[in-house]
Scaffold this active site. Sequence first.
Site, PDB file in Angstrom:
ATOM      1  CG  HIS A   1       0.120  12.863 -26.340  1.00 21.01           C
ATOM      2  ND1 HIS A   1       0.905  12.395 -25.626  1.00 21.01           N
ATOM      3  CD2 HIS A   1      -1.233  12.334 -25.865  1.00 21.01           C
ATOM      4  CE1 HIS A   1       0.464  11.413 -24.657  1.00 21.01           C
ATOM      5  NE2 HIS A   1      -0.796  11.479 -24.858  1.00 21.01           N
TER       6      HIS A   1
ATOM      7  CG  ASP B   1      -6.489  13.282 -21.956  1.00 26.19           C
ATOM      8  OD1 ASP B   1      -5.495  12.574 -21.421  1.00 26.19           O
ATOM      9  OD2 ASP B   1      -7.042  12.477 -22.793  1.00 26.19           O
TER      10      ASP B   1
ATOM     11  CD  GLU C   1      -7.947   9.735 -28.404  1.00 29.80           C
ATOM     12  OE1 GLU C   1      -7.736   8.532 -28.150  1.00 29.80           O
ATOM     13  OE2 GLU C   1      -8.448  10.438 -27.607  1.00 29.80           O
TER      14      GLU C   1
ATOM     15  CG  ASP D   1       4.253  12.681 -24.852  1.00 32.29           C
ATOM     16  OD1 ASP D   1       3.626  12.014 -25.798  1.00 32.29           O
ATOM     17  OD2 ASP D   1       3.728  13.866 -24.899  1.00 32.29           O
ATOM     18  CG  HIS D   2       1.691   6.970 -25.252  1.00 33.90           C
ATOM     19  ND1 HIS D   2       0.987   7.645 -24.672  1.00 33.90           N
ATOM     20  CD2 HIS D   2       1.206   6.605 -26.575  1.00 33.90           C
ATOM     21  CE1 HIS D   2      -0.305   8.099 -25.651  1.00 33.90           C
ATOM     22  NE2 HIS D   2      -0.215   7.131 -26.653  1.00 33.90           N
TER      23      HIS D   2
ATOM     24  CE  LYS E   1      -1.935  12.094 -20.243  1.00 40.82           C
ATOM     25  NZ  LYS E   1      -3.027  11.595 -20.916  1.00 40.82           N
TER      26      LYS E   1
ATOM     27  CG  ASP F   1      -1.632   1.157   1.219  1.00 43.67           C
ATOM     28  OD1 ASP F   1      -1.733   2.113   0.568  1.00 43.67           O
ATOM     29  OD2 ASP F   1      -2.580   1.383   2.433  1.00 43.67           O
TER      30      ASP F   1
HETATM   31  C1  BG6 Z   1      -3.458   9.336 -23.758  1.00 46.22           C
HETATM   32  C2  BG6 Z   1      -4.771  10.085 -23.346  1.00 46.22           C
HETATM   33  O1  BG6 Z   1      -2.605  10.114 -23.245  1.00 46.22           O
HETATM   34  O2  BG6 Z   1      -3.515   9.350 -24.922  1.00 46.22           O
HETATM   35  C3  BG6 Z   1      -5.962   9.350 -23.719  1.00 46.22           C
HETATM   36  O3  BG6 Z   1      -4.941  10.342 -21.846  1.00 46.22           O
HETATM   37  C4  BG6 Z   1      -6.111   9.215 -25.328  1.00 46.22           C
HETATM   38  O4  BG6 Z   1      -7.212  10.134 -23.530  1.00 46.22           O
HETATM   39  C5  BG6 Z   1      -4.480   8.279 -25.546  1.00 46.22           C
HETATM   40  O5  BG6 Z   1      -6.955   8.223 -25.698  1.00 46.22           O
HETATM   41  C6  BG6 Z   1      -4.396   8.454 -27.214  1.00 46.22           C
HETATM   42  O6  BG6 Z   1      -3.124   7.525 -27.389  1.00 46.22           O
HETATM   43  P1  BG6 Z   1      -3.122   6.959 -28.862  1.00 46.22           P
HETATM   44  O7  BG6 Z   1      -1.743   6.170 -28.691  1.00 46.22           O
HETATM   45  O8  BG6 Z   1      -4.118   5.829 -29.035  1.00 46.22           O
HETATM   46  O9  BG6 Z   1      -3.108   7.859 -29.846  1.00 46.22           O
END
Ligand code: BG6
Length: 485
Positions: free
Chosen positions: A240, A235, A216, A177-178, A148, A88
């Site tokens: 991004h 978000d 999206e 930041d993916h 994040k 925890d």
């Molecule tokens: C995330 C957001 O960082 O990225 C989400 O919090 C979003 O809301 C997502 O859907 C989008 O990522 P990707 O890789 O699917 O474009």
Amino acid sequence: MTEFAADRLLLFGATGDLSRRKLLPSLCALDADGLLPENLAIIGTARSEIDDAAFRDMARQALKEFLPAERRGSMATFLNRLTYQQLDASTIDGFDALAKKVAETGSGGDNGGLAIFLSTAPSLFGPTIAGLEHAGLTGDRVRMCLEKPLGTDLATSAQINDAVADAFSEDRIFRIDHYLGKETVQNLLALRFANILFEPIWNSNVIEHVQITVAETVGLEGRVTFYDDAGALRDMVQNHMLQLLALVAMEPPTSFDATAVRDEKVKVLRALRPALASETVTGQYRAGAVDGQSVPGYDEELSKESNTETFTAIKAHVDNWRWKGVPFYLRTGKRLPERVTEILVQFRAVPHSIFEGTGAGLQPNSLLIGIQPEEDITLSLMAKVPGLGEDGVRLREVPLQITMPDAFVGQHRRIAYERLLLDLIKGDQTLFVRRDEVEAQWEWVDAIRTEWEDNGVTPKTYNAGNWGPTAAIALTERDGVSWHE
Ligand code: BG6
């Protein structure tokens, strides 16, 4: 900076959504390709009272659900790397036991190292770091990776960054930041800096405007509280989209190295002019249809009214020599007609047309960089329509297109986290976001939110399955520009 390859990866939030959907599948896929260090042990930790066997079972289910069979390799080998320690993280009590588990697990001796991945609620960041410090898990051979949301504005992000900086030096902090892990995003750097063609024309003399779209089709996806507190600006734009903008707009770095690349990106982020309310549009979806399916409105999903934007479009400006007078139009939203991330670079018209008066149909060139779902690059050029042309020369736009999967046959599409996890284990920060970048991003976004508050801006509605409210079209049309669709 201490150089080492981690021999232990400690995952906080190991039973959570990100871990199941992305982290464990990415690690398994890397293992299947022989890319993980042989001795890497993965320790999961979370609040659930489960043992190693139950954690492996959970991981097996997650892999079956989220990783295509052909990428799983021998799941048994991967699952053998996993162990689990219940914790925890909100209290200090369990951290000594965690440290003991981590010590028992390592096999790298003096050469080993620990990479910690925090994928928990931000409210746990502070207590987790205190617990790690207490248990001696913050030394020189420990890296900290943060997922994040890193705060909700500049002030809260600074608090988190300060707490982390108390225990870890910046060269051991890896902020995810993916989008930076996506192959085509990295390809932007190759396109710009590995080809001589573009750099001489990559400026306001030749570029008229840039559009960045991250659309999206999904809605809230059950993330009710998180999303309603965040909204599209925080978000998607804060992280991004501003990273994409920085990669498009930055000066050439001297090398592909963490300091050089991030120094150039932060200059762009700091050169962003504060946007006025009149340069932004916000929207919120109502019931409609996406991909032929009826979907409820945001307020219905939320079961209450809200002023959170699920769409935003912004006309941004980078105030420096290179980009003087070149608008960057950004737009992102949920429940839009298609899932697409792309960057359009619109060039200017030729300065003088020799085809004037011939009805030739001359159009300015453009470069479209598709990031997802298609990974392709399309340069639109003018060509003469074949024919003897009794009625004069006729021109038409033709695409010069590179489709990445065709150009690199046999390469599989990787999850963005594969690249990032591998870099975390190896200690390469190039694709991670530095503190000054995050803070410049928040500063710009906070100023927009203040503009919205001061001007009483509330989101306009749009029906799910449309490209946002009509005001988003007006935002560009008044400059004589149409969104790319
Ligand atoms: C995330 C957001 O960082 O990225 C989400 O919090 C979003 O809301 C997502 O859907 C989008 O990522 P990707 O890789 O699917 O474009």
